[in-house]
Design a protein around this motif. Structure first.
Motif, short mmCIF file in Angstrom:
data_model
loop_
_atom_site.label_atom_id
_atom_site.label_comp_id
_atom_site.label_asym_id
_atom_site.label_seq_id
_atom_site.Cartn_x
_atom_site.Cartn_y
_atom_site.Cartn_z
N LYS A 44 0.86 -1.19 0.00
CA LYS A 44 0.00 0.00 0.00
C LYS A 44 0.88 1.23 0.00
O LYS A 44 2.06 1.15 0.35
CB LYS A 44 -0.93 0.00 1.21
N ARG A 82 -12.43 0.27 11.52
CA ARG A 82 -11.78 -0.97 11.09
C ARG A 82 -12.73 -1.81 10.24
O ARG A 82 -12.34 -2.38 9.23
CB ARG A 82 -11.33 -1.76 12.31
N ARG A 140 3.62 6.22 6.57
CA ARG A 140 2.16 6.36 6.61
C ARG A 140 1.74 7.13 5.37
O ARG A 140 1.03 6.64 4.53
CB ARG A 140 1.74 7.10 7.87
N TRP A 165 -4.33 -4.62 10.34
CA TRP A 165 -5.49 -4.84 9.47
C TRP A 165 -5.31 -4.18 8.11
O TRP A 165 -5.94 -4.59 7.13
CB TRP A 165 -6.75 -4.28 10.11
N SER A 166 -4.52 -3.12 8.08
CA SER A 166 -4.42 -2.36 6.84
C SER A 166 -3.79 -3.18 5.72
O SER A 166 -3.91 -2.83 4.55
CB SER A 166 -3.62 -1.09 7.06
N ASN A 212 -4.01 3.51 13.23
CA ASN A 212 -4.18 2.07 13.11
C ASN A 212 -4.81 1.70 11.78
O ASN A 212 -4.46 0.69 11.17
CB ASN A 212 -5.10 1.59 14.22
N PHE A 213 -5.74 2.53 11.38
CA PHE A 213 -6.46 2.30 10.13
C PHE A 213 -5.49 2.33 8.94
O PHE A 213 -5.54 1.50 8.05
CB PHE A 213 -7.51 3.41 9.97
N ILE A 214 -4.58 3.30 8.97
CA ILE A 214 -3.67 3.44 7.83
C ILE A 214 -2.56 2.42 7.89
O ILE A 214 -2.08 1.94 6.88
CB ILE A 214 -2.96 4.82 7.85
N ASP A 215 -2.16 2.09 9.09
CA ASP A 215 -0.85 1.51 9.25
C ASP A 215 -0.86 0.22 10.06
O ASP A 215 0.14 -0.44 10.17
CB ASP A 215 -0.02 2.57 9.99
N ILE A 253 -3.77 5.14 -0.09
CA ILE A 253 -4.52 5.97 0.86
C ILE A 253 -4.12 7.42 0.61
O ILE A 253 -2.93 7.73 0.53
CB ILE A 253 -4.20 5.58 2.31
N LEU A 294 -12.80 -0.54 6.84
CA LEU A 294 -11.57 -0.86 6.12
C LEU A 294 -11.62 -2.27 5.55
O LEU A 294 -11.26 -2.51 4.40
CB LEU A 294 -10.37 -0.71 7.06
N ARG A 322 -3.43 -1.11 -2.21
CA ARG A 322 -4.30 0.01 -1.85
C ARG A 322 -3.51 1.29 -1.78
O ARG A 322 -2.34 1.31 -1.39
CB ARG A 322 -4.89 -0.22 -0.48
#
Ligand SMILES: Nc1ncnc2c1ncn2[C@@H]1O[C@H](COP(=O)(O)OP(=O)(O)OP(=O)(O)O)[C@@H](O)[C@H]1O
Ligand SMILES: [Mg+2]
Length: 524
Positions: free
Chosen positions: A245, A288, A389, A361-362, A355-358, A370, A291, A368
């Protein structure tokens, strides 16, 4: 002996009748359990005589009878090839594709393909359901499959390379043909229930492309190269152990093309766009979940990140807490309470976003991009925009001459003009966004031509320059005034200090002389 036309037909007719009779006898009287043996031996026997291998690709596969991806890709590949060669074609009208009418070969039609000089045959077939039931959906039981036939001498080439080639080409055509989607997140109250989804979408039809984007050509090229590297970087990312990503931060004043840049990227990469509205997300866990529901090959966008998330929120919350402590056990003010309830609307925190970006789970899904956009890069928390990030920071700046040349080519189809040097100079002296330049270049009526548009741009630029100069003058005056006031104040403060010092000195001197008089008095 020459047979007459009628005689030929009668002979063929009787032969057919015999075959059908024998087949009917076989079907009716031959024991069912022995049939598989017969079939097996017939296959074995013909295997020696028949040097071809067949591979079938069923349409439905897996436990839940999902539509097989391979079947889809092969069909796309064959559609691209077969529509010229096959004689009987099936037409399908697709809603979500760039080519609304797709022609593919019909059932039992056969086409040939050639790969490295080797000939192969493809045929589309369908088996009808064994139990003939009467149903409203008569074809639901139909099993479709594609059959590939080739000579056994080419077995290695076909299984090792040809099939891979077909799948890859098919996928490529699928990607090219698909219509991009623009998703936006639904508020979580609407997530559950019949046919509810976390993301709603429309077809993405923004016409922005890199060719039409006005910016420094070197910068543009660097971005395109970066995207290319990312697109083809699957193995590289796997090698270095990084999730596949990439993050971009687009920053700059309003109207400099940040949103246009996102659209151009989506069109260039052929990726769907997920426009994430953070204010509609209540908490980190929801973030999350959103995402996880995004597909790969997509761009996740958070526009105006400085506005959508209160990045100073944590500090603010702390302060509020302190205030609360001060309040002690006092009952809460009802207005304040209501405000707090309202604040419960979005509890997404900076750490949730990071957390969302990195976070772990990302990485799920992969491939992807971002993108964050902001007008005020200095407002953002450094943790949010550190490399890794947001890997690449792209500044979208006011219109320079190079950018102007792109705009004037797009809007007026003009590549050079006598007014260009004037415009170049004026652009250097003012800060005008590409959006404003574009607006001036757009003919407002049918009588306007390139010349008048360019003139109106020159006028606007001159006006903007005058305004900027006036403002600069005003500011300089204000600064001067402020400096003068400051100096005056300092001077006054100094004078006051001096006066106070003098006063003090006089006081102490008087005191001393009084003491002297007293002392003298007592001595005498
Ligand atoms: N660099 C550019 N190249 C081509 N057109 C541009 C450019 N910048 C702005 N425009 C034109 O101006 C309009 C507004 O641009 P855009 O929405 O991309 O700006 P923005 O930077 O996202 O602004 P904001 O910060 O207000 O969201 C676009 O529709 C586009 O036509
Ligand atoms: Mg924008």
């Amino acid at each position: 002996m020459v047979l007459g036309f009628g005689e030929v037909w009668s002979q063929i007719g009787s032969l057919m009748a015999t075959i059908m009779f024998v087949y009917a006898m076989y079907e009716q009287f031959f024991p069912y359990h022995l049939r598989s043996y017969v079939k097996k031996y017939i296959q074995k026997f013909t295997g020696h005589m028949y040097p071809y291998i067949q591979i079938t690709f069923p349409e439905l596969s897996g436990e839940r009878l999902k539509r097989s991806e391979a079947y889809g890709s092969i069909r796309t590949y064959l559609s691209a090839n077969s529509s010229q060669r096959a004689k009987r074609l099936k037409a399908e009208v697709l809603k979500d594709s760039q080519t609304p009418l797709v022609l593919s070969m019909d059932d039992n039609e056969e086409i040939t393909d050639e790969f490295q000089g080797v000939k192969v045959w493809w045929s589309a077939n369908a088996t009808l359901p064994k139990t003939q039931s009467i149903s409203w959906y008569p074809t639901s039981d139909e099993k479709r499959f594609l059959t590939l036939t080739f000579h056994r001498r080419h077995r290695d080439l076909i299984t090792a390379s040809y099939i891979q080639h077909v799948l890859k080409e098919g996928k490529k055509i699928e990607v090219q043909n698909r219509t991009l989607k623009l998703y936006t997140n639904n508020p979580s109250n609407d997530w559950y229930g019949y046919k509810r989804t976390k993301w709603s979408h429309v077809n993405f039809e923004h016409p922005s492309r890199f060719d039409t984007l006005a910016m420094d050509p070197k910068k543009k090229e660097a971005i395109v190269n970066d995207l290319d590297k990312f697109k083809n970087g699957k193995d590289y990312y796997a090698k270095v152990g990084k999730a596949w990503k990439r993050g971009y931060l687009l920053y700059g004043p309003p109207g400099t093309g940040k949103s246009s840049m996102i659209a151009a990227m989506a069109n260039y990469m052929n990726y769907d766009v997920y426009d994430l509205e953070l204010t509609a997300v209540k908490e980190n866990t929801e973030l999350r979940k959103l995402l996880i529901e995004t597909s790969s090959r997509s761009i996740i966008v958070i526009e105006d990140i400085d506005c959508s998330l209160d990045l100073t929120g944590q500090r603010k919350k702390k302060k509020e807490k302190e205030n609360d402590d001060e309040d002690g056990d006092k009952p809460k003010n009802p207005v304040k309470k209501a405000e707090e309830e309202e604040n419960k609307g979005s509890k997404v925190t900076l750490s949730g976003l990071l957390n969302f970006i990195d976070g772990i789970w990302s990485a799920c899904g992969g491939e992807r991009i971002i993108i964050f956009t902001t007008n005020y890069v200095e407002k953002l928390d450094p943790a949010l925009i550190r490399r890794g990030r947001m890997d690449k920071h792209i500044e979208m700046s006011y219109c320079c001459f190079e950018a102007f040349k792109v705009l004037v080519k797009n809007y007026l189809d003009v590549e050079s003009h006598t007014l260009f040097p004037t415009i170049e100079k004026l652009l250097g002296d003012t800060n005008m966004s590409p959006a404003d330049v574009a607006e001036n270049l757009m003919p407002k009526s049918i009588v306007e031509d390139a010349e008048s548009c360019l003139k109106s741009l020159v006028e606007s630029l001159e006006e903007a320059k005058k305004k900027a100069e006036e403002e600069a003058e005003k500011k300089a005056k204000e600064d001067e005034e402020a400096a003068r006031l400051k100096e005056e104040n300092e001077k006054k403060a100094k004078e006051d200090d001096e006066a106070a010092r003098l006063k003090e000195e006089v006081k102490t001197n008087i005191g001393k002389s009084e003491e002297g008089v007293k002392e003298n008095g007592t001595i005498h």
